[in-house]
Design a protein around this motif. Sequence first.
Motif, PDB file in Angstrom:
ATOM      1  N   LEU A  69       9.036   9.309   1.207  1.00  0.00           N
ATOM      2  CA  LEU A  69       7.673   9.386   1.756  1.00  0.00           C
ATOM      3  C   LEU A  69       7.114   7.985   1.997  1.00  0.00           C
ATOM      4  CD1 LEU A  69       5.815  12.169  -0.297  1.00  0.00           C
ATOM      5  CD2 LEU A  69       6.460  12.255   2.113  1.00  0.00           C
ATOM      6  N   GLY A  70       7.293   7.102   1.010  1.00  0.00           N
ATOM      7  CA  GLY A  70       6.756   5.755   1.128  1.00  0.00           C
ATOM      8  C   GLY A  70       7.435   4.928   2.207  1.00  0.00           C
ATOM      9  N   VAL A 116       3.300   5.846  -3.164  1.00  0.00           N
ATOM     10  CA  VAL A 116       4.430   6.490  -3.853  1.00  0.00           C
ATOM     11  C   VAL A 116       4.159   6.577  -5.352  1.00  0.00           C
ATOM     12  CG1 VAL A 116       6.868   6.207  -4.473  1.00  0.00           C
ATOM     13  CG2 VAL A 116       6.126   5.835  -2.123  1.00  0.00           C
ATOM     14  N   ARG A 117       3.653   5.503  -5.927  1.00  0.00           N
ATOM     15  CA  ARG A 117       3.365   5.486  -7.359  1.00  0.00           C
ATOM     16  C   ARG A 117       2.320   6.546  -7.717  1.00  0.00           C
ATOM     17  NH1 ARG A 117       1.737  -0.586  -8.247  1.00  0.00           N
ATOM     18  NH2 ARG A 117       1.872  -0.145 -10.477  1.00  0.00           N
ATOM     19  N   ALA A 118       1.316   6.696  -6.864  1.00  0.00           N
ATOM     20  CA  ALA A 118       0.254   7.672  -7.126  1.00  0.00           C
ATOM     21  C   ALA A 118       0.798   9.092  -7.173  1.00  0.00           C
ATOM     22  CB  ALA A 118      -0.837   7.544  -6.074  1.00  0.00           C
ATOM     23  N   ILE A 119       1.741   9.418  -6.283  1.00  0.00           N
ATOM     24  CA  ILE A 119       2.362  10.745  -6.306  1.00  0.00           C
ATOM     25  C   ILE A 119       3.339  10.852  -7.466  1.00  0.00           C
ATOM     26  CG2 ILE A 119       3.824  12.381  -5.038  1.00  0.00           C
ATOM     27  CD1 ILE A 119       2.724  11.139  -2.450  1.00  0.00           C
ATOM     28  N   ASP A 131       0.834  -1.211   0.000  1.00  0.00           N
ATOM     29  CA  ASP A 131       0.000   0.000   0.000  1.00  0.00           C
ATOM     30  C   ASP A 131       0.866   1.258   0.000  1.00  0.00           C
ATOM     31  OD1 ASP A 131      -2.459  -1.247  -0.156  1.00  0.00           O
ATOM     32  OD2 ASP A 131      -2.862  -1.175   1.995  1.00  0.00           O
ATOM     33  N   ALA A 132       1.975   1.214   0.753  1.00  0.00           N
ATOM     34  CA  ALA A 132       2.890   2.364   0.779  1.00  0.00           C
ATOM     35  C   ALA A 132       3.550   2.554  -0.590  1.00  0.00           C
ATOM     36  CB  ALA A 132       3.952   2.172   1.865  1.00  0.00           C
ATOM     37  N   GLY A 189       7.788   2.990  -7.504  1.00  0.00           N
ATOM     38  CA  GLY A 189       7.981   2.996  -6.052  1.00  0.00           C
ATOM     39  C   GLY A 189       9.232   2.249  -5.633  1.00  0.00           C
ATOM     40  N   PHE A 190      10.205   2.159  -6.523  1.00  0.00           N
ATOM     41  CA  PHE A 190      11.427   1.393  -6.247  1.00  0.00           C
ATOM     42  C   PHE A 190      12.114   1.907  -4.982  1.00  0.00           C
ATOM     43  CE2 PHE A 190      15.754   0.008  -6.459  1.00  0.00           C
ATOM     44  CZ  PHE A 190      15.733  -1.198  -7.155  1.00  0.00           C
TER      45      PHE A 190
END
Length: 481
Positions: free
Chosen positions: A275-276, A163-166, A158-159, A462-463
């Motif tokens: 952030l993630g 990250v991917r969404a941002i 989910d985290a 989100g790597f």
Amino acid sequence: MNLHVQKEFPGRGDKIVFVEEGKFQKEGVSPVEFEGKKLSTLLWREPWGRIVYVGIGTHPYKRDTLRKAAGLGVKSLLKIGARDISLDFSPCAEFLPFAAAAVEGAILSSYRFEQFKEQSAQRKNKLEDLRIISGPVSDESLLQKIEKEAQQAVEIADAVNYVRAIGNMPANYITPEVLSQKALELAEKRKTIRVEVFNRERLEKEGFGGLIAVGKGSINEPRLIVLDYAQGESTAQPVLVVGKAITFDSGGISIKPGEHMDEMKYDKMGGCAVLGIVDAVSRLGLPLRLVGIIAAAENMPSGQAYRPGDILQTYGGKTIEVLNTDAEGRIVLADALAYGIKQFNPCLVFDLATLTGACIVAIGKQKAGLFSNREDIAEFLWKQSEDYGDPLWPLPLGDEFDEAISSDVATVKNVGGREGGACTAASFLRKWVGDVPWVHLDIAGPAWITKEYPYLEKGATGFGVRLICRYLMRRIEDKSL
């Protein structure tokens, strides 16, 4: 999304069954149609729902194989309207230890970036219930362990999706100021996180000359974002995670070629990963102190932009001779690393940055370059990285790279020529790290993808979030952190 671990399939919804190559038998299906080759699929309909059989190939099996297989199956089912999906391990209980990886793949594959699509083009359904079907396992402690690991996988995945969404948002929506607002919103949601934001005035007052220089060509002013997570009354030295967040990188005065410049919205992915990581660690309630620092700026050409030939003074006093304004990531990281190490005295430092195209030339787009001043940490991360889902490849530091960035007029110059470009960039950063245990991840290759993977759509990946979170979890488990 609800996660359940149970011994029997409830007889409703859809399910994914993992199949070893050569061991599939079903009336009406010939081996030519499906025999379980790695990541091959077969859709089968039953009165109660649908089954996607996913091949996982032959022994030896890896966590990433199950991650990919689950992601592929979930993608297939979501496309045809599924909401309730079971991951059925009952035909082959030996894969149960990989259940958390399969859950991770399922959650990651469920993400879509559709914010700017017309409503009619958006996917109508989403994954609401995910089950792990274990089969008749008598060891209850094993089931409890699987359930705990699977829930941890949900929180981490989910985290990553956060990250991917941002990361997928374009530069006209995500500026340094907006990124700082995202951090403040995260702190509102997770009460174990405190956030401090340095605006331009404070950056100038306290001597962040690198971040100011890189950001001054843009109307969108730079920010330094500090996230401080602590569980309980931890007095131990923190882990420091620093990320480069260039919300758009035109190259500045040393402007980039126009082709693929649209992808430079992804130059913020190191900062987004920070952030993630902080989000995931907070979700998991890990017993440590973690400080995340994001150096955020937009690198644009203008009458106010910094220039080749400029000499910059960074936080703490070291100076940089600028030869190329498109080598800006290391400049903003210099300020952030210097501040974080001086202010928080960390026991370990990570930095993540889409730093050099040279790293992609050296090792391709699927792995990140790994640099460290501690061989034991680097070796562990390298060997575990594929299992963790974020593969790395070690690259060297050395005197030859230090010499390449030697300057006649400053502490260092910001580029060292074409040879070993990723290595000279890492050597540059090491000047601001000193003897603190440090890991630099050049994520220029895998930070975003331009073709779909089994559990990832095109765009931000989100790597680094999974890698660093699982490394910290392992250190805590070993009581070495």
